[in-house]
Design a protein around this motif. Structure first.
Motif, PDB file in Angstrom:
ATOM      1  N   ALA A 103       0.817  -1.213   0.000  1.00 38.46           N
ATOM      2  CA  ALA A 103       0.000   0.000   0.000  1.00 38.46           C
ATOM      3  C   ALA A 103       0.852   1.266   0.000  1.00 38.46           C
ATOM      4  O   ALA A 103       0.453   2.281  -0.584  1.00 38.46           O
ATOM      5  N   ASP A 104       2.012   1.213   0.640  1.00 37.28           N
ATOM      6  CA  ASP A 104       2.859   2.398   0.776  1.00 37.28           C
ATOM      7  C   ASP A 104       3.795   2.627  -0.404  1.00 37.28           C
ATOM      8  O   ASP A 104       4.389   3.705  -0.523  1.00 37.28           O
ATOM      9  N   ALA A 105       3.959   1.622  -1.251  1.00 39.85           N
ATOM     10  CA  ALA A 105       4.900   1.732  -2.374  1.00 39.85           C
ATOM     11  C   ALA A 105       4.447   2.845  -3.320  1.00 39.85           C
ATOM     12  O   ALA A 105       3.305   2.866  -3.769  1.00 39.85           O
ATOM     13  N   LYS A 106       5.352   3.750  -3.656  1.00 39.64           N
ATOM     14  CA  LYS A 106       5.022   4.890  -4.511  1.00 39.64           C
ATOM     15  C   LYS A 106       5.283   4.610  -5.987  1.00 39.64           C
ATOM     16  O   LYS A 106       4.597   5.138  -6.859  1.00 39.64           O
ATOM     17  N   GLU A 107       6.274   3.797  -6.253  1.00 36.56           N
ATOM     18  CA  GLU A 107       6.691   3.524  -7.630  1.00 36.56           C
ATOM     19  C   GLU A 107       6.056   2.223  -8.105  1.00 36.56           C
ATOM     20  O   GLU A 107       5.968   1.263  -7.348  1.00 36.56           O
ATOM     21  N   ILE A 108       5.587   2.198  -9.339  1.00 36.78           N
ATOM     22  CA  ILE A 108       4.790   1.086  -9.833  1.00 36.78           C
ATOM     23  C   ILE A 108       5.530  -0.245  -9.779  1.00 36.78           C
ATOM     24  O   ILE A 108       4.954  -1.278  -9.429  1.00 36.78           O
ATOM     25  N   ALA A 146       7.907  -1.131  -7.721  1.00 34.59           N
ATOM     26  CA  ALA A 146       8.010  -1.534  -6.315  1.00 34.59           C
ATOM     27  C   ALA A 146       6.676  -2.082  -5.831  1.00 34.59           C
ATOM     28  O   ALA A 146       6.618  -3.089  -5.113  1.00 34.59           O
ATOM     29  N   ARG A 147       5.597  -1.436  -6.240  1.00 32.84           N
ATOM     30  CA  ARG A 147       4.271  -1.902  -5.833  1.00 32.84           C
ATOM     31  C   ARG A 147       3.974  -3.277  -6.417  1.00 32.84           C
ATOM     32  O   ARG A 147       3.456  -4.154  -5.732  1.00 32.84           O
ATOM     33  N   ASN A 148       4.313  -3.456  -7.690  1.00 40.96           N
ATOM     34  CA  ASN A 148       4.072  -4.762  -8.316  1.00 40.96           C
ATOM     35  C   ASN A 148       4.909  -5.857  -7.667  1.00 40.96           C
ATOM     36  O   ASN A 148       4.450  -6.999  -7.530  1.00 40.96           O
ATOM     37  N   ALA A 149       6.132  -5.505  -7.268  1.00 40.19           N
ATOM     38  CA  ALA A 149       6.987  -6.491  -6.600  1.00 40.19           C
ATOM     39  C   ALA A 149       6.391  -6.893  -5.254  1.00 40.19           C
ATOM     40  O   ALA A 149       6.399  -8.077  -4.891  1.00 40.19           O
ATOM     41  N   GLU A 150       5.875  -5.919  -4.511  1.00 38.43           N
ATOM     42  CA  GLU A 150       5.249  -6.228  -3.222  1.00 38.43           C
ATOM     43  C   GLU A 150       3.972  -7.042  -3.425  1.00 38.43           C
ATOM     44  O   GLU A 150       3.674  -7.960  -2.645  1.00 38.43           O
ATOM     45  N   LEU A 151       3.221  -6.712  -4.457  1.00 37.03           N
ATOM     46  CA  LEU A 151       2.004  -7.467  -4.764  1.00 37.03           C
ATOM     47  C   LEU A 151       2.340  -8.919  -5.069  1.00 37.03           C
ATOM     48  O   LEU A 151       1.656  -9.840  -4.584  1.00 37.03           O
ATOM     49  N   GLU A 152       3.370  -9.148  -5.839  1.00 40.87           N
ATOM     50  CA  GLU A 152       3.749 -10.516  -6.187  1.00 40.87           C
ATOM     51  C   GLU A 152       4.194 -11.293  -4.948  1.00 40.87           C
ATOM     52  O   GLU A 152       3.876 -12.491  -4.812  1.00 40.87           O
ATOM     53  N   LYS A 153       4.894 -10.638  -4.029  1.00 45.04           N
ATOM     54  CA  LYS A 153       5.284 -11.296  -2.778  1.00 45.04           C
ATOM     55  C   LYS A 153       4.038 -11.764  -2.013  1.00 45.04           C
ATOM     56  O   LYS A 153       4.012 -12.865  -1.476  1.00 45.04           O
ATOM     57  N   ILE A 154       3.040 -10.894  -1.972  1.00 44.14           N
ATOM     58  CA  ILE A 154       1.821 -11.233  -1.242  1.00 44.14           C
ATOM     59  C   ILE A 154       1.098 -12.396  -1.914  1.00 44.14           C
ATOM     60  O   ILE A 154       0.644 -13.340  -1.248  1.00 44.14           O
ATOM     61  N   ILE A 155       0.993 -12.350  -3.233  1.00 46.82           N
ATOM     62  CA  ILE A 155       0.315 -13.427  -3.965  1.00 46.82           C
ATOM     63  C   ILE A 155       1.023 -14.753  -3.753  1.00 46.82           C
ATOM     64  O   ILE A 155       0.380 -15.790  -3.515  1.00 46.82           O
ATOM     65  N   GLN A 156       2.344 -14.753  -3.816  1.00 51.11           N
ATOM     66  CA  GLN A 156       3.094 -15.989  -3.580  1.00 51.11           C
ATOM     67  C   GLN A 156       2.936 -16.453  -2.134  1.00 51.11           C
ATOM     68  O   GLN A 156       2.870 -17.658  -1.859  1.00 51.11           O
ATOM     69  N   GLY A 157       2.869 -15.495  -1.213  1.00 54.12           N
ATOM     70  CA  GLY A 157       2.656 -15.848   0.193  1.00 54.12           C
ATOM     71  C   GLY A 157       1.296 -16.490   0.411  1.00 54.12           C
ATOM     72  O   GLY A 157       1.163 -17.449   1.186  1.00 54.12           O
TER      73      GLY A 157
END
Length: 241
Positions: free
Chosen positions: A158-163, A165-176
């Motif tokens: 939610a806090d990621a400002k750059e696209i 970085a946000r996509n990378a965090e999203l992928e971590k969550i999906i894999q988790g």
């Protein structure tokens, strides 16, 4: 279909700003339920900066859905949970100097400690969740602890400002989510989710519950709490099961 639990901490924050009696988080919890929330979340912090002990007790007495008690893994909070008997407890990290919870609970190396801590709660029929980052090692530790649920911390996404970085965090969550489901854990998501960024999870299957507070209370200032909760409930109803 995933469901919505509404955190009413921010109503208590506003009340405590004047150390008065308004607004009333118990009333907010009742209104959120009428608007379609399937659970009410309160975080009873050790410093009592917002939710107070009486709030937990009164919401438990009046809640028509499920009370989720977020708390640090302390002896005091264990006693309060056993006395109050919420449907769920969620163990979260807690630092007095933080504005809000800044990251997930560290479970690695604490498996036996946290398993022992949760044991009397489980014996009483209280379900448990651990608020953790989407880190494979943390997820494996959660399974070893014996909790039924995890709530994956979505704050970094939610806090990621750059696209990118946000996509990378999203992928971590999906894999988790996939890992947790594969080893028998049920998955909730929470922290920093709002009416826009939650759409990233629209087609992600297997999420049981979204835990949202700040975004709903912020919108409620303009449109009212009933409308704010209903809008989030309707959004989530379109998501994959």
């Amino acid at each position: 279909m995933p469901v919505l639990s509404v955190n009413v901490d921010h109503v208590a924050t506003l009340r405590q700003a004047r150390m008065g009696i308004e607004p009333e988080p118990v009333t907010a919890a009742y209104m959120a339920e009428l608007a379609g929330a399937t659970g009410i979340i309160v975080h009873l912090r050790e410093d009592r900066r917002h939710i107070q002990d009486r709030d937990v007790e009164l919401i438990k007495q009046t809640c028509n859905t499920r009370l989720h008690l977020e708390m640090a893994a302390t002896k005091e909070m264990q006693g309060i949970a056993l006395k109050t008997d919420p449907e769920f407890v969620c163990l979260v990290p807690e630092k007095r100097e933080e504005l809000t919870t800044e990251g997930g609970l560290n479970c690695i190396g604490r498996e036996q400690e946290l398993s022992d801590y949760l044991a009397p709660l489980h014996e009483k029929g209280i379900r448990s969740s651990l608020f953790i980052d989407a880190d494979p090692k943390q997820i494996e530790s959660a399974r070893a602890i014996g909790t039924e649920y995890i709530e994956i911390h979505t704050g970094h996404f939610a806090d990621a400002k750059e696209i990118n970085a946000r996509n990378a965090e999203l992928e971590k969550i999906i894999q988790g989510i996939k890992l947790a489901q594969g080893i028998g854990l049920k998955v909730n998501l929470g922290h920093g989710l709002n009416y826009r960024n939650i759409l990233a999870f629209k087609d992600v299957p297997g999420i049981k519950e979204y835990s949202i507070g700040h975004a709903i209370m912020a919108k409620a200032i303009y449109v009212g709490l009933d409308r704010a909760v209903r809008d989030m409930v309707e959004t989530i109803r379109t998501f994959s099961d």
